[in-house]
Design an enzyme around this catalytic site. Structure first.
Site, PDB file in Angstrom:
ATOM      1  N   ASP A   1       4.202  -9.723   6.624  1.00 40.95           N
ATOM      2  CA  ASP A   1       3.495 -10.667   5.744  1.00 40.95           C
ATOM      3  C   ASP A   1       4.389 -11.250   4.646  1.00 40.95           C
ATOM      4  O   ASP A   1       4.019 -12.247   4.024  1.00 40.95           O
ATOM      5  CB  ASP A   1       2.293  -9.976   5.076  1.00 40.95           C
TER       6      ASP A   1
ATOM      7  N   GLY B   1       0.835  -1.208   0.000  1.00 46.23           N
ATOM      8  CA  GLY B   1       0.000   0.000   0.000  1.00 46.23           C
ATOM      9  C   GLY B   1       0.862   1.248   0.000  1.00 46.23           C
ATOM     10  O   GLY B   1       0.637   2.196  -0.770  1.00 46.23           O
TER      11      GLY B   1
END
Ligand code: F6P
Length: 378
Positions: free
Chosen positions: A141, A118
């Site tokens: 992640d 993002g």
């Protein structure tokens, strides 16, 4: 010649953020360059809120420190900024030009954006406005495109592995099925690697929708061999072949990642108890995976990322993401990082549009897991 650079840390925090900041500041100072830090990521950029970073004062003693000394925000998309009007209505505005003005007025030659997909999407959008950005891939992640390992991931896997070790002893004592729900969004890296490291019996990942009957078969075959307990590690983004993702909350915010995952562990514990007759419990590992001191591996990786980022800037290579591939530091253009998610200001990260790195079915880890008898739910 570079004179002034600034760092921002954006999105969910990850162990190693401070170590990257430290490496950038030290390399910059060594080369006579001033470093500043925007407070709370893109929010600080919008509010023109920044501080000078100095390795002898506020940027000292950072290597082992979790979190980020300059704060972070995962609710700011300056290209689609939410404004609450007095009458209660909400409108979205592109405030990115404000940020460009702030950067130009302060005279920053380059902005280092430490963040996940993002954050890098916004970095790329700013690069189209003529601002020099260098992205550094941060996220527990491990799902940023074009890089093998993001910083923070190794620590998260270590934390999850320790949890599996601890669950083993209690599962064995009580003859239970213990489920561990770990983070990772739409990629199963944390679940798969911690399951291998912790010797779990089942690992469920978003990349392989699971068949509950296969898990039951695995647990029953263990029972037949006298193993009256099982450990199931599930990624928060795992889902059944005939069902949907389990979502904890849906936020109503345009331009941001709207879905909070969570709950698959409870569902699994409930379904497995019903189908096997064994007592089953779930543990949600949650934010301990993101907090605290980085592992030695992450400290070294973060330092390498920070030094490489500053080196690229000094060589005039901008609008790139620093990468770690095959053990080597390198870089790739931000345009490649966003992939097909090209629309400026479109939904930022962690979404269907994002160009995230998932586990491929020919990844060695998949083969390894299967060979050591871990059931992947298929
Ligand atoms: O992206 C990092 C991460 O920790 C994910 O693993 C998790 O789904 C998400 O962030 C949680 O986000 P938040 O901090 O908004 O709860």
């Amino acid at each position: 010649m570079l004179k002034k650079v600034a760092i921002l840390t954006n999105g969910g925090d990850a162990p190693g953020l401070n170590a990257v900041i430290r490496a950038i500041v030290k390399t910059a100072e060594h080369n006579g360059i001033e470093t500043y830090g925007f407070i709370e990521g893109y929010k600080g950029l919008l509010q023109n809120n920044y501080i000078k970073l100095d390795s002898n004062s506020n940027a000292s003693g950072l290597l082992h420190k979790g979190g980020t000394i300059i704060g972070t925000s995962n609710s700011t998309n300056v290209f689609k900024y939410k404004i609450q009007k007095e009458n209660g209505e909400v409108e979205y505005k592109d405030l990115s030009d404000e940020c460009v003005k702030n950067i130009r007025n302060a005279g920053f030659d380059c902005i280092f954006a430490l963040g996940g997909d993002g954050t890098q999407k916004s970095s790329r959008d700013f690069s189209l406005k003529g601002i020099n950005f260098i992205g550094v891939p941060k996220t527990i992640d491990n799902d940023v495109a074009h890089t093998d390992t993001t910083f923070g991931y190794n620590t998260a896997v270590s934390v999850a592995t320790e949890a599996i070790d601890r669950l083993h002893t209690t599962a064995e004592s009580h003859h239970r099925i213990l489920v561990l729900e770990v983070m990772g969004r739409y990629a199963g890296w944390i679940a798969l690697e911690s399951a291998i490291a912790g010797g779990a019996d089942v690992a469920l990942i978003p990349e392989i929708p699971y068949d509950i009957n296969k898990i039951v078969e695995k647990i029953n075959s263990r029972r037949e061999k006298g193993k009256n307990f099982s450990i199931v590690v599930t990624s928060e983004g795992a889902k059944p072949i005939d069902g949907e993702l389990v979502v904890k909350q849906v936020l109503n915010d345009a331009g941001l990642d709207n879905i909070k995952l969570g709950g698959i562990g409870d569902k699994l514990a409930h379904d497995l108890e019903k189908l096997t007759g064994m007592v089953s419990r779930n543990t949600v590992l949650g934010y301990v995976q993101r907090g605290g001191t980085p592992s030695a591996f992450d400290r070294v990786l973060s330092t390498r990322y920070g030094v490489k980022a500053m080196e690229l800037a000094m060589n005039g290579i901008f609008n790139v993401l620093v990468t770690y591939k095959g053990g080597e530091m390198g870089y790739v253009s931000l345009e490649d990082v966003v992939g097909n998610n090209k629309v400026v200001g479109a939904v930022s990260g962690n979404t269907k549009e994002s160009n995230i790195r998932k586990i491929k079915m020919d990844d060695d880890l998949i083969k390894v897991a299967r060979h050591v008898g871990i059931c992947l739910g298929d």
